[in-house]
Design a protein around this motif. Structure first.
Motif, PDB file in Angstrom:
ATOM      1  N   GLN A  51       0.818  -1.211   0.000  1.00 50.95           N
ATOM      2  CA  GLN A  51       0.000   0.000   0.000  1.00 50.95           C
ATOM      3  C   GLN A  51       0.854   1.264   0.000  1.00 50.95           C
ATOM      4  O   GLN A  51       1.978   1.258   0.472  1.00 50.95           O
ATOM      5  CB  GLN A  51      -0.949   0.013   1.211  1.00 50.95           C
ATOM      6  CG  GLN A  51      -0.259   0.071   2.562  1.00 50.95           C
ATOM      7  CD  GLN A  51      -0.098  -1.302   3.175  1.00 50.95           C
ATOM      8  OE1 GLN A  51       0.027  -2.287   2.459  1.00 50.95           O
ATOM      9  NE2 GLN A  51      -0.100  -1.363   4.498  1.00 50.95           N
ATOM     10  N   GLN A  55      -3.132   6.584   1.824  1.00 48.87           N
ATOM     11  CA  GLN A  55      -4.201   6.143   2.719  1.00 48.87           C
ATOM     12  C   GLN A  55      -4.075   6.734   4.121  1.00 48.87           C
ATOM     13  O   GLN A  55      -5.065   7.055   4.761  1.00 48.87           O
ATOM     14  CB  GLN A  55      -4.225   4.609   2.774  1.00 48.87           C
ATOM     15  CG  GLN A  55      -4.690   3.997   1.457  1.00 48.87           C
ATOM     16  CD  GLN A  55      -4.489   2.499   1.418  1.00 48.87           C
ATOM     17  OE1 GLN A  55      -3.365   2.012   1.390  1.00 48.87           O
ATOM     18  NE2 GLN A  55      -5.572   1.754   1.410  1.00 48.87           N
ATOM     19  N   THR A 387      -3.226   1.881   6.824  1.00 51.17           N
ATOM     20  CA  THR A 387      -4.271   1.972   5.804  1.00 51.17           C
ATOM     21  C   THR A 387      -5.565   2.610   6.294  1.00 51.17           C
ATOM     22  O   THR A 387      -6.256   3.280   5.533  1.00 51.17           O
ATOM     23  CB  THR A 387      -4.593   0.573   5.254  1.00 51.17           C
ATOM     24  OG1 THR A 387      -4.975  -0.283   6.351  1.00 51.17           O
ATOM     25  CG2 THR A 387      -3.389  -0.021   4.541  1.00 51.17           C
TER      26      THR A 387
END
Length: 458
Positions: A51, A55, A387
């Motif tokens: 990721q 985020q 996240t």
């Protein structure tokens, strides 16, 4: 000096004949209730799946925007709140978003690869501020360049979420007329003042194993807080110490040995010696009172924030005691219902590189008023790519906020608009200053213990 050396070495002398102790005169160490609040900084169920950092910025914006929207009706009730895409020229409004600072001198990783081809040398100043720096605000809908003299680029960094009062100009910029920051978060009620003194000792930057570290100074500190130095009065004060906090950079490993090659046995011993020496000293403390040890940028822990606790196997002696606690960085805990929040210094040291203030205390105060412990993460300060949350968001205001590994000792007491008050403490590097900081839980007053060529309590 001779007397100090004598006292500092008493713990290494051969065992003497046991002395008869009058139980009525024997000192008992005071106790304090302890509660760890590090759950938010622990990485346990997080899974890295490639990721990106967008985020964590989104989670931060969502948290802070909800908070700032709730504050606008009380501060600017007559103004509408809109997104950047909804701006209309000349119409005053409130917009909420994340600041981004364009910095001319900010280091770029690509320069490392092109430096041999560059005609001009790379700039490596202590502070990357420049007069041409400018701010941009962005939200989910877009971004707009900020203008005006109200919002000074020198006081802000990339990653802060703010609400701005202003209007769009004919040039397409947003002219800032006022800044609405979140301010100090709500604070739990301070317990009723106790009639007895209880002390917490903070130390940082021990750097055991470095050329600047003096083992005698740390041993003197250990002997003092464990009650092996001084007369009955000094020992009586030492008995009131209920907690000991080590705020990062406890050891220094010879990094020249870490060159990717197999190490000879003597080099392996050199790597482990500083840790063994630290464990011996911490064992003496843990046998006497509770201690927390936090990792720092030079300790054998993960580099990115939040740093996870140093592994207990590094401290076979001290970890055998239930008074020993290896903690995260940042570190949050309560002692007798007084809340502490602290770091090993990375958050404030990074702010100093990309913004300006009169001293480190002002940087600390800004992080509280922005309600964010590490606003430059992940832009210039390494952090884990969360996240669905931002662990550095300050939800509850601490009573004591400390940062370690600073050049000098400083402290201040700040007050919030809703009656909050916070004791701010800059803990100096012990290896270079020989200074430990002592906080009184009864009134949150501070003083220092200095261990150098002579013993001074001030």
């Amino acid at each position: 000096m001779n007397s100090l050396v004598k006292f500092g070495r008493t713990s290494h002398l051969p065992a003497m004949e046991p002395m008869e102790i009058d139980p009525e005169k024997a000192l008992q160490r005071k106790q304090a209730t302890y509660s760890s609040l590090d759950d938010n900084f622990e990485i346990q169920k997080e899974t890295y799946r490639g990721q990106q950092y967008s985020q964590i910025y989104f989670a931060r914006l969502h948290l802070m925007r909800t908070l700032l929207y709730s504050l606008v009706p009380n501060r600017k009730p007559h103004l509408p709140v809109c997104t950047i895409l909804q701006l209309e020229e000349g119409k005053e409004c409130i917009i909420v978003g994340t600041l981004f600072k364009h910095m001319k001198l900010k280091p770029c990783v690509l320069d490392e690869y092109s430096k041999e081809r560059s005609a001009t040398p790379l700039v490596r100043p202590h502070n990357f501020m420049h007069t041409d720096d400018n701010l941009v605000l962005e939200d989910d809908s877009g971004r707009v360049k900020l203008a005006g003299s109200v919002l000074l680029p020198s006081a802000y960094v990339t990653g802060i979420v703010v609400a701005l009062h202003g209007k769009e100009t004919d040039a397409g910029d947003f002219l800032v007329q006022d800044v609405l920051e979140a301010g100090l978060p709500p604070q739990i009620e301070l317990p009723l003042k106790s009639s007895e003194d209880k002390y917490v000792v903070f130390v940082s930057g021990l750097s055991v194993g470095s050329s600047t570290s003096n083992p005698l100074h740390f041993q003197l500190l250990v002997d003092h807080i464990t009650g092996h130095l001084g007369d009955e009065k000094e020992q009586g004060i030492a008995a009131k110490i209920v907690h000991f906090v080590v705020a990062g950079d406890s050891i220094e490993i010879p990094r020249g040995l870490l060159n990717g090659q197999n190490l000879a046995s003597k080099d392996q011993s050199r790597l482990s010696e500083p840790i063994k020496e630290l464990d011996i000293l911490l064992t003496q403390i843990a046998a006497s009172l509770p201690l927390d040890i936090m990792p720092g940028p030079n300790d054998p822990a993960n580099f990115s924030l939040p740093q996870q606790p140093l592994h207990r196997c590094l401290f076979p002696g001290s970890s055998a005691y239930n008074t020993f606690r290896s903690c995260t960085n940042p570190h949050c805990f309560e002692l007798d219902n007084i809340r502490f929040l602290g770091t090993s210094g990375q958050n404030v040291n990074d702010l100093e590189k990309y913004s300006e203030a009169k001293d480190k205390i002002e940087f600390m105060e800004r992080t509280l008023r922005w309600r964010h412990l590490a606003p430059t993460a992940p832009n210039t300060l390494g952090c884990y790519p969360f996240t669905d949350r931002d662990p550095f968001f300050i939800e509850s205001c601490p009573h004591v906020y400390f940062v370690g590994n600073q050049n000098e000792y400083k402290t201040d007491l700040i007050k919030g608009s809703e009656g909050q008050f916070v004791r701010l403490i800059c803990i100096p590097q012990f290896c270079t200053t020989g200074i430990a900081v002592v906080l009184n839980l009864r009134n949150l007053e501070c003083h220092t213990l200095s261990f150098g060529t002579e013993f001074i309590s001030s």
